[in-house]
Design a protein around this motif. Structure first.
Motif, short mmCIF file in Angstrom:
data_model
loop_
_atom_site.label_atom_id
_atom_site.label_comp_id
_atom_site.label_asym_id
_atom_site.label_seq_id
_atom_site.Cartn_x
_atom_site.Cartn_y
_atom_site.Cartn_z
N ASN A 191 -12.89 15.40 42.02
CA ASN A 191 -12.12 14.15 42.17
C ASN A 191 -11.33 14.15 43.48
O ASN A 191 -10.19 13.67 43.54
CB ASN A 191 -11.16 13.94 40.99
CG ASN A 191 -11.90 13.63 39.70
OD1 ASN A 191 -13.00 13.08 39.73
ND2 ASN A 191 -11.31 14.00 38.58
N GLY A 192 -11.90 14.74 44.52
CA GLY A 192 -11.26 14.72 45.83
C GLY A 192 -10.21 15.77 46.05
O GLY A 192 -9.55 15.78 47.09
N ILE A 193 -10.01 16.68 45.08
CA ILE A 193 -8.98 17.70 45.20
C ILE A 193 -9.62 19.09 45.22
O ILE A 193 -10.40 19.44 44.35
CB ILE A 193 -7.97 17.63 44.04
CG1 ILE A 193 -7.23 16.29 44.07
CG2 ILE A 193 -6.97 18.77 44.12
CD1 ILE A 193 -6.22 16.14 42.95
N GLU A 194 -9.28 19.85 46.23
CA GLU A 194 -9.68 21.26 46.32
C GLU A 194 -8.56 22.11 45.75
O GLU A 194 -7.42 22.02 46.19
CB GLU A 194 -9.95 21.63 47.77
CG GLU A 194 -10.32 23.09 47.98
CD GLU A 194 -10.46 23.44 49.45
OE1 GLU A 194 -11.56 23.25 50.00
OE2 GLU A 194 -9.45 23.85 50.05
N LYS A 195 -8.87 22.95 44.76
CA LYS A 195 -7.86 23.77 44.12
C LYS A 195 -7.95 25.22 44.58
O LYS A 195 -9.04 25.73 44.84
CB LYS A 195 -8.03 23.75 42.59
CG LYS A 195 -7.76 22.42 41.93
CD LYS A 195 -7.93 22.55 40.42
CE LYS A 195 -7.68 21.24 39.71
NZ LYS A 195 -7.85 21.37 38.24
N THR A 196 -6.78 25.85 44.69
CA THR A 196 -6.73 27.29 44.92
C THR A 196 -5.87 27.93 43.85
O THR A 196 -4.85 27.38 43.43
CB THR A 196 -6.15 27.63 46.31
OG1 THR A 196 -4.78 27.21 46.37
CG2 THR A 196 -6.94 26.97 47.43
N TYR A 197 -6.31 29.11 43.38
CA TYR A 197 -5.55 29.89 42.41
C TYR A 197 -5.15 31.21 43.04
O TYR A 197 -6.00 31.92 43.59
CB TYR A 197 -6.38 30.16 41.15
CG TYR A 197 -6.60 28.94 40.29
CD1 TYR A 197 -5.72 28.63 39.26
CD2 TYR A 197 -7.68 28.11 40.50
CE1 TYR A 197 -5.92 27.51 38.45
CE2 TYR A 197 -7.89 26.98 39.71
CZ TYR A 197 -7.01 26.69 38.69
OH TYR A 197 -7.21 25.59 37.91
N ASN A 198 -3.87 31.53 42.96
CA ASN A 198 -3.37 32.77 43.55
C ASN A 198 -3.29 33.85 42.47
O ASN A 198 -2.55 33.72 41.49
CB ASN A 198 -1.98 32.54 44.17
CG ASN A 198 -1.56 33.68 45.07
OD1 ASN A 198 -1.65 34.84 44.68
ND2 ASN A 198 -1.08 33.35 46.26
N ASN A 199 -4.04 34.91 42.66
CA ASN A 199 -4.13 35.97 41.66
C ASN A 199 -2.87 36.83 41.59
O ASN A 199 -2.70 37.60 40.63
CB ASN A 199 -5.33 36.87 41.96
CG ASN A 199 -6.63 36.10 41.87
OD1 ASN A 199 -6.79 35.26 41.00
ND2 ASN A 199 -7.55 36.37 42.78
N ASP A 200 -1.99 36.73 42.59
CA ASP A 200 -0.77 37.54 42.60
C ASP A 200 0.36 36.91 41.80
O ASP A 200 1.35 37.57 41.50
CB ASP A 200 -0.28 37.76 44.04
CG ASP A 200 -1.15 38.76 44.80
OD1 ASP A 200 -1.95 39.45 44.14
OD2 ASP A 200 -1.04 38.82 46.03
N LEU A 201 0.25 35.62 41.52
CA LEU A 201 1.34 34.89 40.88
C LEU A 201 0.89 34.43 39.51
O LEU A 201 -0.08 33.69 39.37
CB LEU A 201 1.75 33.69 41.75
CG LEU A 201 2.19 34.06 43.18
CD1 LEU A 201 2.33 32.79 44.03
CD2 LEU A 201 3.50 34.82 43.16
N ILE A 202 1.58 34.87 38.49
CA ILE A 202 1.14 34.61 37.13
C ILE A 202 1.65 33.29 36.56
O ILE A 202 1.18 32.82 35.54
CB ILE A 202 1.55 35.76 36.18
CG1 ILE A 202 3.08 35.91 36.16
CG2 ILE A 202 0.89 37.07 36.61
CD1 ILE A 202 3.57 36.95 35.15
N SER A 203 2.63 32.70 37.20
CA SER A 203 3.15 31.43 36.74
C SER A 203 3.82 30.72 37.92
O SER A 203 3.84 31.24 39.04
CB SER A 203 4.18 31.64 35.61
OG SER A 203 5.30 32.35 36.09
N GLY A 204 4.37 29.55 37.66
CA GLY A 204 5.07 28.83 38.70
C GLY A 204 4.62 27.40 38.81
O GLY A 204 3.82 26.89 38.02
N ALA A 205 5.15 26.70 39.83
CA ALA A 205 4.88 25.28 40.01
C ALA A 205 3.43 25.03 40.41
O ALA A 205 2.80 25.83 41.10
CB ALA A 205 5.82 24.71 41.07
N VAL A 206 2.93 23.89 39.96
CA VAL A 206 1.65 23.36 40.45
C VAL A 206 1.98 22.42 41.60
O VAL A 206 2.77 21.49 41.46
CB VAL A 206 0.90 22.60 39.34
CG1 VAL A 206 -0.38 21.98 39.88
CG2 VAL A 206 0.60 23.54 38.17
#
Length: 288
Positions: A213-228
């Motif tokens: 839907n036009g959005i490229e997502k990245t997931y950071n493996n070092d951070l287990i929680s936090g803001a989207v």
């Protein structure tokens, strides 16, 4: 003439000092850089009110869904490097649309608006912040925008984020073919871009997922929680410049370019940054 005498014959590009090229007008947005620089653009109070209302209208859908939204204005190169404009234009006017809009937003106590002019001017002593042959930030300029925004992260989100410090950046300067303004003037092979690369001494532990839907997502493996976090960028260059810094700082980051459908269903952001450029401010008057 350019090769032998340093004269630039162009109706749309100015040759400034220290190898800088500056834009004259932007047809897509109906923006005249020179008129605005000298304070001749239309910006009465009614127009400023319409811009402010347009900014609020763009922010409202994010706020209504419980998120935070900041409209981030990236100033023109000639706003930050006004001392490098041709001397016959004099000093930059106090009546540019951006200066008047920022003053107005401060006057009414508007939230969710960030003019990066002072931040970037203050950072000039650290190195080159813009490409000298294009009206665009380089990676160091993008870093200082990122750093300013990180300083404003609410406490509840800051605790689960990671801020990249300036001491972890190493810079390298090399010369490449002139960018868009040099190409427009027909001198890209002669007038080279001083390209600044930034190497971040932080492990790149995030994974990039396909665009949905036009959005490229990245997931950071070092951070287990936090803001989207959602970065809503006008162009691909801004996305490239900003994306890496934020992806190293938050668990989940989405990057979009231009008009994007189903934003909230795709990523449900806690914080959204909408990046616009000074020459595009008139777009907000169209949001009313």
């Amino acid at each position: 003439d350019y090769l032998f005498y340093g004269n630039l014959r162009s109706d749309s590009v100015l040759l400034g000092q220290d190898g800088f090229l500056f834009d004259i007008y932007d047809l897509e947005n109906g923006y005249n850089y020179i008129e605005d620089y000298v304070g001749e653009s239309l910006s009465d109070r009614k127009y400023l009110e319409s811009l402010a209302q347009g900014i609020e209208n763009i922010r409202r859908p994010y706020i209504e869904r419980g998120g935070q939204c900041v409209v981030v204005v990236i100033p023109n190169a000639q706003t930050v490097y006004s001392e490098l404009m041709p001397e016959y234009f004099g000093e930059i006017s106090d009546k540019t649309v951006l200066k008047q809009l920022t003053a107005y937003m401060n006057e009414i106590g508007a939230q969710g608006y960030a003019d990066m002019t002072d931040t970037l001017i203050s950072a000039k002593g650290d190195g080159l912040l813009y490409n000298n042959t294009e009206n665009s930030l380089n990676s160091l300029g993008a870093y200082y925008v990122y750093r300013k925004l990180m300083d404003g992260i609410p406490k509840e989100y800051a605790e689960n984020s990671r801020t990249i410090e300036r001491s972890s950046l190493s810079l390298s300067l090399h010369y490449t073919e002139g960018k868009s303004l040099a190409k427009r003037a027909g001198i890209s092979a002669l007038h080279l871009n001083r390209t600044l690369s930034v190497n971040v001494d932080v492990p790149q532990n995030y994974k990039v997922y396909p665009v949905i839907n036009g959005i490229e997502k990245t997931y950071n493996n070092d951070l287990i929680s936090g803001a989207v976090v959602l970065l809503d960028c006008i162009n691909e260059w801004d996305k490239i410049m900003m994306g890496d810094y934020f992806s190293n700082s938050f668990r989940l980051v989405g990057c979009s370019v231009g008009e994007t459908q189903n934003l909230f269903e795709t990523i449900k952001p806690d914080i959204t940054y909408i990046f616009v450029h000074e020459y595009q401010l008139s777009m907000f008057a169209d949001e009313n």
